[in-house]
Design a protein around this motif. Structure first.
Motif, short mmCIF file in Angstrom:
data_model
loop_
_atom_site.label_atom_id
_atom_site.label_comp_id
_atom_site.label_asym_id
_atom_site.label_seq_id
_atom_site.Cartn_x
_atom_site.Cartn_y
_atom_site.Cartn_z
N ASP A 1 -24.47 -1.85 -36.29
CA ASP A 1 -25.35 -2.79 -35.61
C ASP A 1 -24.53 -3.44 -34.49
N GLY A 2 -25.02 -3.32 -33.25
CA GLY A 2 -24.24 -3.74 -32.09
C GLY A 2 -23.88 -5.21 -32.10
N ALA B 1 -27.54 -3.75 -41.45
CA ALA B 1 -27.46 -3.11 -40.13
C ALA B 1 -28.78 -2.43 -39.80
N ASN B 2 -29.41 -1.83 -40.82
CA ASN B 2 -30.70 -1.18 -40.57
C ASN B 2 -31.80 -2.20 -40.24
N VAL B 3 -31.71 -3.37 -40.85
CA VAL B 3 -32.69 -4.42 -40.53
C VAL B 3 -32.56 -4.76 -39.04
N CYS B 4 -31.32 -4.84 -38.55
CA CYS B 4 -31.09 -5.09 -37.12
C CYS B 4 -31.64 -3.93 -36.29
N PHE B 5 -31.36 -2.71 -36.74
CA PHE B 5 -31.80 -1.52 -36.01
C PHE B 5 -33.33 -1.47 -35.92
N ILE B 6 -33.98 -1.74 -37.06
CA ILE B 6 -35.45 -1.74 -37.10
C ILE B 6 -35.99 -2.82 -36.16
N GLY B 7 -35.27 -3.94 -36.10
CA GLY B 7 -35.71 -5.04 -35.25
C GLY B 7 -35.44 -4.82 -33.77
N VAL C 1 -24.26 0.42 -31.85
CA VAL C 1 -23.01 0.75 -31.15
C VAL C 1 -22.25 1.75 -32.02
N PHE C 2 -21.71 2.78 -31.37
CA PHE C 2 -20.91 3.77 -32.08
C PHE C 2 -19.45 3.35 -32.00
N MET D 1 -26.30 5.18 -40.74
CA MET D 1 -25.75 3.87 -40.36
C MET D 1 -24.62 3.47 -41.31
N ALA D 2 -23.63 2.80 -40.76
CA ALA D 2 -22.56 2.18 -41.57
C ALA D 2 -21.80 3.17 -42.45
#
Lengths: 235, 343
Positions: free
Chosen positions: A144-145, A164-170, A175-176, A206-207
């Motif tokens: 999550d960036g 992190a997925n909650v951030c991604f979904i939002g 960030v890689f 993720m993660a």
């Protein structure tokens, strides 16, 4: 003869006290000692803090994730408050000159603005410098960036995967984090091969350490990794 | 005349037990949240959310370990019986501690998004096909659900409503919850832990619980030999005055045989209250007394003395050549069977 305890009998309660008192004291001591030891060695993922506030002006790029490239050529990723992105607000301003104000997160030389205010600025937007860097096969972790750029430290590994997925979904930009520097940095902004946001399939990766193929492009002073998630494998 | 103190003397014992349990939780949380932070490394000051999550999560795990250790400890040494007496209170407190951990996790990891935090809890990680990255939160949800269910049904009303057998079966879910908590920690916190201490503590606790249960299970009675239609329960002299022995028939429930005032009586080994092991109890005031909560039953008919109404199944006994034999066919609960006089 072994004493026989009956809970409702006052007599047997007193007899039990002699045997159990030192055990209770030992248990209390053990709990206290374990609490101390476990607390002292706990890893801290961070408190969700920013380093301050920042006001910027530059050209807004909406895809794959919103960013502003300043006149000096510095690329700043944009995110919303909490665990949300600002795609909806950024889309109408794509390619335009904008001004923005918000919380400032930073890791190394990579900046992110947690946008409180975003509006069009006077003047024309300038196309940022773009430099294709070709096809790459990279190993690293999709994070999550917001967390990885300083809000947390750095907020990785499976225990943070759901977060992190909650951030991604939002809509927070991913960030890689490459295992070794690529074109001078380990922190690569991400996108899909079609320059859109990463597909939902990225959530499974993720993660966690992954190897995947994609292309790199320098936009301003940031590197964007347009990854083909279908190629992601455990290295 | 049996003591009916069961009705009126539980208050003090419960208060002492509850205060001790609260002290245990209080000391743990106090040290974790207020004492230890001053000793954390300067680069690792734990933030408030993570501290609350870790403190209450690890506390709930340790309390579960204590709860599950009490049963086998009592079987191995009856002097631990007072810890068992109000174990349900400790269970309810553990559910409350676990709720605080869950609330902190929801507040931190699953909040601040445009979506509902409970929706995010279920949608946040759906990588079921992975081990490294498996949605370990599900193990926590399961364990917490079990703890809440057990806390909600811990009152004696539910024991009577569901029947002791169903209630006890339901409460055996605690073992599944414990295994689930171990998986929750192993696939979650341990995956990111830089220090091995938490792994060592979890392993030590799980090993302790398993070892205690293995040792306690070895003390169970072996299946009795059949003599015609009767079961051989061993020599008369093997039963001490006011004590019991347990006989396990090839089929059906274990049977408890007691010796009191030169006579022998047999009832089911399962207490009508919580299915406690009556055979490990004693004869007190002329009544069989359960080692778990002191429920009492008359020797001759298995009935609790008035005003109580619980009844046990009784069994016929006989003595042949110095050995006790029991008819494995249970009489209906409360059936009068005249105790057998020891020659």
């Amino acid at each position: 003869m072994t004493p026989f305890f009956i809970g409702w009998s006052a007599r047997s309660g007193l007899r039990a006290l002699g045997f159990l008192s030192p055990i209770v004291v030992a248990l209390l001591t053990c709990f206290g000692a374990l609490a101390f030891a476990l607390a002292v060695v706990s890893d801290d993922p961070g408190g969700g803090d920013v380093i301050g506030e920042m006001r910027i002006e530059g050209t807004l790029i909406a895809d794959p994730y919103p960013m502003i490239v300043t006149d000096a050529g510095h690329t700043i990723l944009l995110s919303g408050g909490g665990k949300s992105g600002i795609q909806d607000e950024a889309r109408p301003l794509d390619g335009k000159r904008v001004k923005a104000f918000g919380g400032h997160a930073r890791r190394g030389d990579r900046d992110m603005l947690l946008v409180y205010e975003l509006s069009a600025a006077s003047g024309e937007g300038r196309a940022p410098t773009r430099e294709p860097l070709g096809s790459w096969r990279l190993t690293g972790e999709i994070c999550d960036g917001k967390c990885v750029l300083g809000v947390m430290r750095p907020g990785n590994k499976p225990v943070h995967k759901a977060c992190a997925n909650v951030c991604f979904i939002g809509g927070v930009p991913p960030v890689f984090v490459a295992t070794t520097p690529v074109a001078g940095t380990r922190y690569l902004l991400m996108g899909g091969p079609d320059n859109r946001a990463l597909p939902d399939a990225a959530r499974d990766h993720m993660a966690a350490l992954r190897r995947m193929d994609g292309t790199l492009e320098r936009i301003g002073d940031a590197i964007v990794f347009r990854a083909d998630i279908a190629t992601a494998v455990v290295p | 005349m049996p003591d009916i103190g069961r009705l009126r003397k539980r208050g003090n014992q419960e208060i002492v037990y509850d205060l001790t349990a609260l002290a245990l939780i209080g000391v743990y949380i106090w040290v974790f949240l207020w004492i230890a932070p001053a000793f954390q490394h300067v680069t690792r000051p734990l933030d408030a959310y993570s501290a609350r999550m870790n403190a209450f999560g690890t506390c709930a795990f340790l309390l579960l370990t204590v709860i599950l250790s009490i049963g086998p400890l009592v079987r191995l040494d009856p002097r631990f019986a007072p810890l068992l007496y109000n174990r349900r209170h400790l269970g309810v407190m553990t559910a409350a501690v676990a709720a605080t951990h869950a609330d902190a996790a929801l507040d931190w990891y699953f909040s601040f998004s445009p979506y509902d935090r409970f929706e995010m809890l279920l949608r946040g990680n759906t990588s079921f096909q992975q081990v490294h990255g498996f949605p370990f939160e599900l193990f926590g949800i399961f364990a917490f659900s079990v703890l809440v269910l057990l806390a909600a049904t811990s009152h004696d009303f539910w024991l009577r409503f569901l029947t002791p057998r169903v209630w006890k079966t339901l409460h055996m879910l605690l073992y599944a919850a414990y295994a689930s908590v171990v998986a929750h920690i192993a696939l979650g916190a341990l995956q990111a832990a830089a220090n091995p201490l938490l792994a060592i503590v979890v392993l030590a606790c799980a090993t302790t619980v398993a070892t205690l249960h293995i040792f306690a299970s070895r003390r169970r009675a072996e299946t009795a030999a059949i003599v015609g239609a009767w079961l051989d329960a061993g020599p008369v002299d093997a039963i001490a005055e006011d004590h019991g022995i347990v006989v396990t028939p090839p089929k059906g429930e274990a049977i408890a045989i007691f010796r009191h005032a030169g006579r022998l009586s047999a009832v089911t080994n399962l207490c009508a209250h919580q299915n406690g092991p009556l055979g490990e109890g004693r004869v007190v005031d002329g009544c069989i007394t359960c080692p778990w909560h002191g429920y009492q039953y008359r020797l001759e008919d298995g009935c609790a003395p008035p005003p109580f109404t619980e009844k046990l199944a009784t069994y016929r006994l006989r003595i042949a050549e110095g050995r006790v034999q029991v008819d494995p066919v249970a009489n209906p609960p409360g059936t009068l069977v005249e105790p057998v006089t020891i020659p």
